[in-house]
Enzyme design. Structure first.
Site, PDB file in Angstrom:
ATOM      1  N   ASN A 100       7.096   0.651  -9.346  1.00  0.00           N
ATOM      2  CA  ASN A 100       6.242   1.642  -9.998  1.00  0.00           C
ATOM      3  C   ASN A 100       7.030   2.592 -10.911  1.00  0.00           C
ATOM      4  OD1 ASN A 100       3.898   2.989 -10.579  1.00  0.00           O
ATOM      5  ND2 ASN A 100       3.666   3.964  -8.574  1.00  0.00           N
ATOM      6  N   HIS A 120      -6.450   5.535   3.789  1.00  0.00           N
ATOM      7  CA  HIS A 120      -6.047   6.862   3.318  1.00  0.00           C
ATOM      8  C   HIS A 120      -7.249   7.778   3.182  1.00  0.00           C
ATOM      9  CE1 HIS A 120      -2.022   6.128   1.113  1.00  0.00           C
ATOM     10  NE2 HIS A 120      -2.105   5.351   2.171  1.00  0.00           N
ATOM     11  N   ARG A 139      -4.732   7.662   7.632  1.00  0.00           N
ATOM     12  CA  ARG A 139      -3.753   8.631   7.145  1.00  0.00           C
ATOM     13  C   ARG A 139      -4.514   9.826   6.596  1.00  0.00           C
ATOM     14  NH1 ARG A 139       0.450   8.204   2.004  1.00  0.00           N
ATOM     15  NH2 ARG A 139      -1.232   9.278   0.930  1.00  0.00           N
ATOM     16  N   TYR A 156       0.260  15.653  -4.697  1.00  0.00           N
ATOM     17  CA  TYR A 156       0.441  14.196  -4.764  1.00  0.00           C
ATOM     18  C   TYR A 156      -0.195  13.521  -3.549  1.00  0.00           C
ATOM     19  CZ  TYR A 156       2.772   9.688  -5.054  1.00  0.00           C
ATOM     20  OH  TYR A 156       3.032   8.355  -5.145  1.00  0.00           O
ATOM     21  N   ASP A 177       1.648  11.761   5.708  1.00  0.00           N
ATOM     22  CA  ASP A 177       2.788  11.459   4.823  1.00  0.00           C
ATOM     23  C   ASP A 177       3.282  12.757   4.187  1.00  0.00           C
ATOM     24  OD1 ASP A 177       4.605  10.366   3.074  1.00  0.00           O
ATOM     25  OD2 ASP A 177       3.217   8.895   2.218  1.00  0.00           O
ATOM     26  N   HIS A 234       5.947  12.801   2.127  1.00  0.00           N
ATOM     27  CA  HIS A 234       6.544  12.464   0.826  1.00  0.00           C
ATOM     28  C   HIS A 234       7.903  13.123   0.603  1.00  0.00           C
ATOM     29  CE1 HIS A 234       3.181  10.122  -0.584  1.00  0.00           C
ATOM     30  NE2 HIS A 234       2.348  11.082  -0.275  1.00  0.00           N
ATOM     31  N   GLU A 268       5.284  10.591   8.254  1.00  0.00           N
ATOM     32  CA  GLU A 268       5.996   9.704   7.323  1.00  0.00           C
ATOM     33  C   GLU A 268       6.891  10.477   6.360  1.00  0.00           C
ATOM     34  OE1 GLU A 268       3.289   6.955   5.591  1.00  0.00           O
ATOM     35  OE2 GLU A 268       4.363   6.841   3.693  1.00  0.00           O
ATOM     36  N   GLU A 309       9.640   3.393   2.738  1.00  0.00           N
ATOM     37  CA  GLU A 309       8.976   2.786   1.575  1.00  0.00           C
ATOM     38  C   GLU A 309       9.888   2.746   0.352  1.00  0.00           C
ATOM     39  OE1 GLU A 309       5.591   5.508   1.465  1.00  0.00           O
ATOM     40  OE2 GLU A 309       6.253   6.165  -0.493  1.00  0.00           O
ATOM     41  N   ARG A 344       9.206   1.321   7.277  1.00  0.00           N
ATOM     42  CA  ARG A 344       8.140   1.085   6.290  1.00  0.00           C
ATOM     43  C   ARG A 344       8.570   0.263   5.079  1.00  0.00           C
ATOM     44  NH1 ARG A 344       3.737   2.945   5.376  1.00  0.00           N
ATOM     45  NH2 ARG A 344       4.132   3.954   3.378  1.00  0.00           N
ATOM     46  N   HIS A 399       4.777  -0.428   3.790  1.00  0.00           N
ATOM     47  CA  HIS A 399       4.140   0.227   2.659  1.00  0.00           C
ATOM     48  C   HIS A 399       3.075  -0.711   2.066  1.00  0.00           C
ATOM     49  CE1 HIS A 399       4.980   2.289  -1.509  1.00  0.00           C
ATOM     50  NE2 HIS A 399       3.982   2.870  -0.879  1.00  0.00           N
ATOM     51  N   ASP A 457       0.199   0.260  -5.817  1.00  0.00           N
ATOM     52  CA  ASP A 457       1.181  -0.207  -6.804  1.00  0.00           C
ATOM     53  C   ASP A 457       1.959  -1.423  -6.303  1.00  0.00           C
ATOM     54  OD1 ASP A 457       2.020   2.280  -5.280  1.00  0.00           O
ATOM     55  OD2 ASP A 457       3.987   1.583  -5.906  1.00  0.00           O
ATOM     56  N   GLU A 489      -0.107  -0.490   6.033  1.00  0.00           N
ATOM     57  CA  GLU A 489      -0.858   0.375   5.128  1.00  0.00           C
ATOM     58  C   GLU A 489      -1.737  -0.493   4.222  1.00  0.00           C
ATOM     59  OE1 GLU A 489       1.587   2.496   2.283  1.00  0.00           O
ATOM     60  OE2 GLU A 489       0.181   4.166   2.229  1.00  0.00           O
ATOM     61  N   TRP A 525      10.881  14.828  -3.422  1.00  0.00           N
ATOM     62  CA  TRP A 525       9.583  14.269  -3.046  1.00  0.00           C
ATOM     63  C   TRP A 525       9.752  12.840  -2.655  1.00  0.00           C
ATOM     64  CZ3 TRP A 525       5.580  11.208  -5.327  1.00  0.00           C
ATOM     65  CH2 TRP A 525       6.072  10.337  -6.313  1.00  0.00           C
TER      66      TRP A 525
HETATM   67  O1  EZ4 Z   1       4.372   7.263  -3.139  1.00  0.00           O
HETATM   68  O2  EZ4 Z   1       3.295   3.904  -3.715  1.00  0.00           O
HETATM   69  O3  EZ4 Z   1       2.638   5.850   1.560  1.00  0.00           O
HETATM   70  N1  EZ4 Z   1       2.416   5.690   0.389  1.00  0.00           N
HETATM   71  C1  EZ4 Z   1       3.003   6.391  -0.560  1.00  0.00           C
HETATM   72  C2  EZ4 Z   1       2.687   6.001  -1.979  1.00  0.00           C
HETATM   73  C3  EZ4 Z   1       3.956   5.948  -2.809  1.00  0.00           C
HETATM   74  C4  EZ4 Z   1       3.736   5.168  -4.067  1.00  0.00           C
HETATM   75  C5  EZ4 Z   1       4.993   5.096  -4.908  1.00  0.00           C
HETATM   76  O4  EZ4 Z   1       4.863   4.202  -5.959  1.00  0.00           O
HETATM   77  O5  EZ4 Z   1       3.755   7.296  -0.282  1.00  0.00           O
HETATM   78  O6  EZ4 Z   1       1.787   6.888  -2.543  1.00  0.00           O
HETATM   79 CO    CO Z   2       4.430   7.219   1.782  1.00  0.00          CO
END
Ligand code: EZ4
Ligand code: CO
Length: 401
Positions: free
Chosen positions: A37, A122, A147, A159, A209, A211, A235, A261, A282, A311, A315, A338, A401
């Protein structure tokens, strides 16, 4: 049998995807996902310029040998671009092997260890009521794991939270910037989980998550404050470069941890797994060297009682999802997968045989991976530059992040 032709298909049916197709002298072809991505064209060039010339004439049956050849032969090891390119080749070779054998790939990996692949969806919302109704829509569709990502008051642009029907982590051609406040986040999130538990009871599996946005001690505090709500996993609480951070979190909380991920090699997680600093790994097929290398990571994890939680965001193309499901079905230490449905245009370009039913995904029973790319349809969706956003703190500092 020989590999006779190989090509990279870059398309954007709803979002960007990079796909490798290998064709053999027997007329059998295989596909592999090569999507990274925001850095798609780097992998496409790596494949076209540096990998495809090495593949022509090789025996497609030699999956492990080809993996070692591409990994060791390059001299420059690891890294997301290299490992995504190797993953695409490896995935396509497993697809070919399955077609040659007349078996779905999970059979080649040892057969079923379970009846279906448990998935999580999600849920998110721009208000607490919106979030609760989003969770409830998953429960209504049979999901047993969800999630939960929550808005933080005063910070609308977080995000992972969007009301769009299809999740999209990348945005504009150049990165957008969002403002992040750790104090506001830490103060708010526990109350969200309290409400979700109140509404849905103690047994729905809940995940969250972070991030990579916290420091170890902040993450430890979050883990502790979420203990009453018994998460299945927290996560990416901190960036994983400093792996002692996970030890620190572990010393303070029983909230289970998931990470991986962004990992592309077993060496990214060897210590986290060996020292049992995480509960779920992951890593996924497309970014961690394909089925061959991910299986190696998962086997290491099995020795140390770490489960998998690959993951599966939008994407990762349906080619990656298909491959992931075959592996998930076969391995002994599968945890959760996921799952975020793709846009209808993506599903059309990548016809696939996996299906969702009652909280589980089931891989295709067709020989190989049971997924393809319709190249003439793909040609109607040309690549569009897209980038992941970045975060800044309120004073403008560029943030993790
Ligand atoms: O940030 O797939 O758990 N899923 C995630 C996603 C990732 C994106 C990155 O390309 O954290 O949203
Ligand atoms: Co994630």
């Amino acid at each position: 049998m020989r590999i006779e032709a190989a090509r990279v298909i870059v398309c954007s049916p709803g979002r960007n995807f990079v796909t490798l197709r290998l064709e053999t002298s027997d007329g059998i072809s295989g596909v592999g996902d090569a999507t990274l991505n925001g850095r798609e064209l780097a992998v496409a060039a790596y494949l076209e310029k540096h990998v495809i010339p090495l593949l022509i004439g090789r025996d497609p049956a030699r999956i492990e040998d080809t993996w070692q050849y591409l990994y060791k032969g390059a001299y420059w090891r690891r890294g997301p671009v290299t490992m995504t390119a190797i993953a695409a080749v490896d995935t396509a070779l497993w697809d070919i092997k399955g077609k040659v054998a007349g078996l779905p790939v999970y059979q080649l990996l040892g057969g079923r260890s379970r009846s279906g692949v448990s998935v999580y969806g999600h849920a998110n919302g721009s208000s607490l009521d919106g979030l609760l109704s989003s969770v409830s829509s998953f429960v209504d569709r049979g999901y047993r794991a969800v999630r939960v990502q929550a808005f933080v008051p005063g910070f609308p642009d977080i995000y992972g939270i969007s009301s769009a029907p299809v999740y999209e982590p990348a945005s504009a051609a150049l990165p957008t910037e969002a403002v992040w406040s750790t104090p506001e986040y830490l103060a708010h999130i526990p109350s969200v989980f309290a409400r979700v538990r109140e509404e849905f009871g103690p047994t729905l599996r809940l995940l969250h998550d972070v991030h990579h946005r916290l420091t170890p001690i902040e993450a430890a505090r979050l883990g502790k404050s979420l203990e009453p709500y018994a998460l299945t996993w927290l996560e990416d609480p901190v960036p994983a470069e400093l792996q002692d951070g996970y030890r620190l979190i572990r010393q303070h909380t029983t909230t289970p941890l998931a990470v991986g991920e962004v990992f592309n090699s077993i060496w990214d997680c060897e210590r986290l797994i060996r020292e049992q600093l995480i509960d779920y790994i992951r890593a996924t097929v497309v970014h961690a060297g394909g089925i061959t290398h991910l299986r190696r990571i998962f086997d290491l994890a099995a020795l140390h009682h770490v489960r998998t939680g690959s993951h599966g965001a939008t994407d990762l193309s349906p080619v990656c999802m298909s491959a992931a499901l075959h592996l998930d079905l076969a391995i002994p230490n599968f945890g959760l997968q996921e799952y975020m449905p793709h846009a209808p245009a993506t599903d059309e370009v990548f016809p696939h045989g996996y299906r969702y039913a009652d909280g589980y995904l089931h891989p295709s029973e067709e020989p190989g991976l049971g997924v393809d790319i319709d190249e003439s349809l793909a040609a109607k969706y040309p690549y569009r530059p897209a980038s992941l956003p970045v975060n800044r703190l309120e004073d403008g500092t560029l943030h993790d992040w």
